[in-house]
Structures are given as structure tokens and as C-alpha cells.
Design an enzyme around this catalytic site. Structure first.
Site, mmCIF file in Angstrom:
data_model
loop_
_atom_site.group_PDB
_atom_site.id
_atom_site.type_symbol
_atom_site.label_atom_id
_atom_site.label_comp_id
_atom_site.label_asym_id
_atom_site.label_seq_id
_atom_site.Cartn_x
_atom_site.Cartn_y
_atom_site.Cartn_z
ATOM 1 N N ASP A 165 25.046 18.223 141.487
ATOM 2 C CA ASP A 165 24.710 18.259 142.910
ATOM 3 C C ASP A 165 25.790 17.546 143.716
ATOM 4 O OD1 ASP A 165 22.924 18.047 145.416
ATOM 5 O OD2 ASP A 165 21.591 19.011 143.983
ATOM 6 N N SER B 104 15.601 23.849 146.544
ATOM 7 C CA SER B 104 16.314 22.694 145.987
ATOM 8 C C SER B 104 15.365 21.568 145.626
ATOM 9 C CB SER B 104 17.331 22.155 147.000
ATOM 10 O OG SER B 104 18.525 22.866 146.966
#
Length: 444
Positions: free
Chosen positions: A191, A393
Site C-alpha cells: 500500500d 480498500s
């Protein structure tokens, strides 16, 4: 198999919502290619690419911890081979791209070659909210709340969530009823990095690495810290309700998206190689690129996902936020649209598909595998605070956390067994499988 859409498709602009969803190109190509090789004949494949397609000098990465991988990926004069993955990011002159494609089709040591894309973090920002200072008023009876919640879900009703002690997401997946902690299970989160000084996360990070040129692993975006908090935030956070699914899991934080929230396939490959080398049981990727109806899943990611499963690692990814329900449902984003990767849809607080959550409208991959809380999810934010975010997400790290719980409970299970257990334990929902897959994620 070669998938070469370079310069053929105009994907237009991402839809803009007032709530802050991303804008920009649906699909962006970098000019490089990602090439998958036969692991037993990597040298043959590289030699063929050199002679036929004129690829640049090849730098071999045997240890992703060497520290110069990000710089190598940025250099235009080299191609980078990740030997452990048998995957390469190659520089190809524009006039040689057609030759690369034909070479890949003819050479058996080259399994796939596809244009490298830009990928993005996948949040939908909820109505703006300052970092939360949460002071509980009273403790609820978690067992009673959970029983009511399941009854309301079965009846198709939206539950009324009390988040004094547990976030609504942890209640929905029954993490508040689980005695499991994911102790010692390594989960890699690929990420925007992590706030290593956050009081809830400090000391809980097994290892970190940045594969974004010119940026440290420190999270200047907030997306990565939020996702990591959902996976493994502590059982007793500094303030507010518990928000972490697997509080004793060990986090491997790989920065593959810059502080802007964007990155490249090559950065992700580097993060995957690093995660595998560190023994990750789960790789969580709340990132992706939009695909159009009818578009095939990327062969490169699918082959890598199958290789990871064989080595005991499950990859989970966000399904994407391009829809505008009920009128428009867009296909699952890449790489979540690979059959070997678990694609996660987002649910709102009524346990219904969130308006933005993509669906399974493409054949040959593109399924939704499971659904998890993805609306106004509270988790850690850089600077020591907390923040609410929405998106697939946010749903994805819930799934990664439950996989850590399952792995801790059955450490000898294969990756395929973990996936089967995850799906079998899901709570069936009334919505179509195209929207929610096996159903609502449940902690064991």
C-alpha cells in the site's frame, strides 16, 4: 499468453463523486512490460528477449531487501528480473514492442507479457471528518448485539450499530466473538506505507520496505496506515473502539504506492517478491486499475497468484469502486479480477453492497469472492489519530485479518484450504453472488 492493449483503448475518465472518489485515467500505461518466465528456464527467456526484442541491460534481484530495488525500477536503462518470482519488468523501445509480443507468443520459456500499468489506492472518502477522538460512554453486551445483528441481516434489515467498544465492521464479521488473535501470522500489506510511530502500531510491524523511488516507507497518504490498522490494530487501542481484526498478527508493510496514492505494476511485483521472501501467509492489496466490460484478467498477476498459492500464500485484493448503484455496476478491477486472487466487495452498514462496489459482470475471472464492511470504517491515521474511510480498500483488510485468524488456528493448512475455509464460513446474504460472492465475511 500475451495481452497487449497498448495504444488501442481510450478508457476515458474515472467518474467523479462529490464524496471524493478518485479521478484520472482509467488505465495508464508506463511504456514498460511485465514478463513472466518459466521458473526453470529464466535464462533462456531473458536471452531470447535480449536477442529478439533488444531489451535493456538486465539487473537480477535475488534479495528484495537489498535496498536499491526502487532505484533500479526507476532507471530507464535497465530491466529488472525478480528471480524468486521469475518475473521481470522490461524496458522496450517503442519500435520493438511488436517484436516483444511476437517473441513472447513463440518462446515457450516466456509465459506471459503484458504492458505495465499504473495502479491506484482504492478508497472512497466519506464525508470529511477530522481525526477522531473517541470517548466511550458505556459497554454494550457484544453477544446480544451480535445475535440481533445476525437476525436482522437474515431478515434483510439494517442493524443499528453501537460502536462504543467495537467498530461496526468487527461486529458484522463477528470478530468480537472470536477468541483467535492471529498470533505470529505474517500479513503483508502492499500500500502507501505505514506510520511506524503510531502508538497503536509501534512495535507491531515485523518489517518495512519502500519500493517507491525517492520515498521512505512512512505513510504520507494515510491509506496504508488505515488498512494496516484494520488488519492488525491492537485489542486495546489507545482511544476508542477496537478496530483491528487480528491484533497479534505480524505486519509486513511494503510501500508500493506513493504518497499520491498511485504506483506501478513493477512496484507491486517488488512488494510481492519481498513479502514472499519474508514468509507472508497473506498478501493484502487495496489497490488496482479499472477494467472495461469484457476485458480479460491479467495473465501476469494470475500466474503469480497461482505460484503464491502453491507456496502457501493467499492474495486478497479490492474489487474496485467504479460503480454507481443501483443504476450502474462496473466490472471487478485488476488484479482482483484474477481467479487466483480473492476479490473483496464492500458492504455498507445495512449489510448491502455499497453504492460504489464493483460486481462480477465479466466472464473468465472477474468474480466477487466475498464481501466485507467497507463503509465509514474507523481505523488508524498517520499522526497518531483515527479516521473513517470507505471503499473496497477498507473491506479488503478485514478479509486479510480473518485469513490471519484462520491461519493461526490451523497453521498447517494449505493456502487453498484457507481460502476454502474462508468461503465456507461466510454468512449467506440475499443479494446475488455477482455482488457479494460467498456472502458476509465471518471470523472463526
Amino acid at each position: 499468453m500475451v495481452n497487449d492493449p497498448m495504444n488501442r483503448h481510450d478508457f476515458g475518465e474515472r467518474p467523479h463523486r462529490a464524496n471524493g472518489s478518485a479521478t484520472g485515467r482509467d488505465s495508464e500505461y508506463t511504456g514498460r512490460y511485465v514478463v513472466l518466465l518459466d521458473p526453470n528456464h529464466q535464462d533462456s527467456g531473458i536471452d531470447e528477449l535480449r536477442s529478439s526484442a533488444g531489451i535493456a541491460s538486465v539487473e537480477r534481484v535475488r534479495d528484495p531487501d537489498e535496498g536499491n530495488v526502487a532505484e533500479l525500477l526507476e532507471r530507464p536503462d535497465v530491466s529488472v528480473l525478480f528471480e524468486d518470482l521469475a518475473a521481470a519488468v522490461v524496458e522496450v523501445r517503442p519500435e520493438q514492442r511488436h517484436t516483444l509480443v511476437t517473441t513472447a507468443e513463440a518462446e515457450p520459456s516466456i509465459l506471459a507479457a503484458e504492458p505495465e500499468r499504473t495502479v491506484h489506492a482504492l478508497p472512497i472518502t466519506a464525508p470529511q471528518q477530522a481525526p477522531t477522538e473517541f470517548f466511550p460512554a458505556f459497554r454494550s453486551d457484544e453477544g446480544v448485539v451480535a445475535r440481533h445483528t445476525r437476525a436482522e441481516i437474515a431478515a434483510g434489515q439494517g442493524p443499528a450499530w453501537n460502536e462504543d467498544t467495537w467498530t461496526w465492521g468487527l461486529q458484522a464479521i463477528r470478530a468480537n466473538l472470536s477468541h483467535l488473535t492471529g498470533h505470529g501470522v505474517k500479513v503483508a500489506v502492499l500500500d502507501t506505507g505505514v506510520d511506524t510511530d503510531h502508538p497503536d502500531l509501534a512495535g507491531r510491524i515485523e518489517a518495512t520496505e519502500s519500493f517507491v523511488p525517492g520515498e521512505t516507507v512512512e505513510d504520507g497518504n494515510g491509506h496504508g496506515t488505515h488498512c494496516i490498522g484494520t488488519v492488525a490494530g491492537p485489542a486495546d487501542p489507545r482511544r476508542g473502539p477496537r478496530y483491528g481484526v487480528a491484533p497479534e498478527a505480524r505486519i509486513l508493510a511494503a510501500k508500493v504506492l506513493g504518497n499520491s496514492g498511485s504506483g506501478r505494476d513493477g512496484f507491486i511485483l517488488a512488494g510481492m517478491a519481498w513479502a514472499v521472501s519474508h514468509g507472508a501467509r497473506v498478501i493484502s492489496m487495496s489497490l488496482g486499475a479499472r477494467v472495461r466490460p469484457g476485458e480479460l484478467f491479467p495473465q501476469t498477476y494470475e500466474i503469480l497468484a497461482r505460484r503464491a498459492l502453491e507456496r502457501g500464500t493467499v492474495i486478497v485484493a479490492a474489487a474496485g469502486n467504479d460503480s454507481d448503484r443501483p443504476g450502474r455496476v462496473e466490472p471487478v478491477s485488476r488484479p482482483a479480477n484474477c481467479p487466483g486472487i480473492l476479490a473483496v466487495a464492500a458492504l455498507d452498514k445495512a449489510i448491502a453492497p455499497a453504492f460504489f462496489s464493483n460486481g462480477a459482470i465479466n466472464d473468465q475471472g472477474g468474480e466477487i469472492n466475498i464481501a466485507a464492511p467497507g463503509w465509514q470504517v474507523r481505523s488508524a491515521a498517520p499522526g497518531g489519530g483515527y479516521r473513517h474511510l470507505s471503499g473496497t480498500s477498507m473491506a479488503t483488510p478485514h478479509v486479510a485479518g480473518v485469513l490471519a485468524l484462520l491461519s493461526g488456528a490451523i497453521p498447517d493448512a494449505s493456502a487453498t484450504d484457507l481460502v476454502a475455509a474462508l468461503k465456507a464460513g461466510a454468512f449467506p446474504l440475499t443479494q446475488p453472488v455477482e455482488d457479494v460472492g460467498a456472502g458476509l465475511l465471518q471470523a472463526p
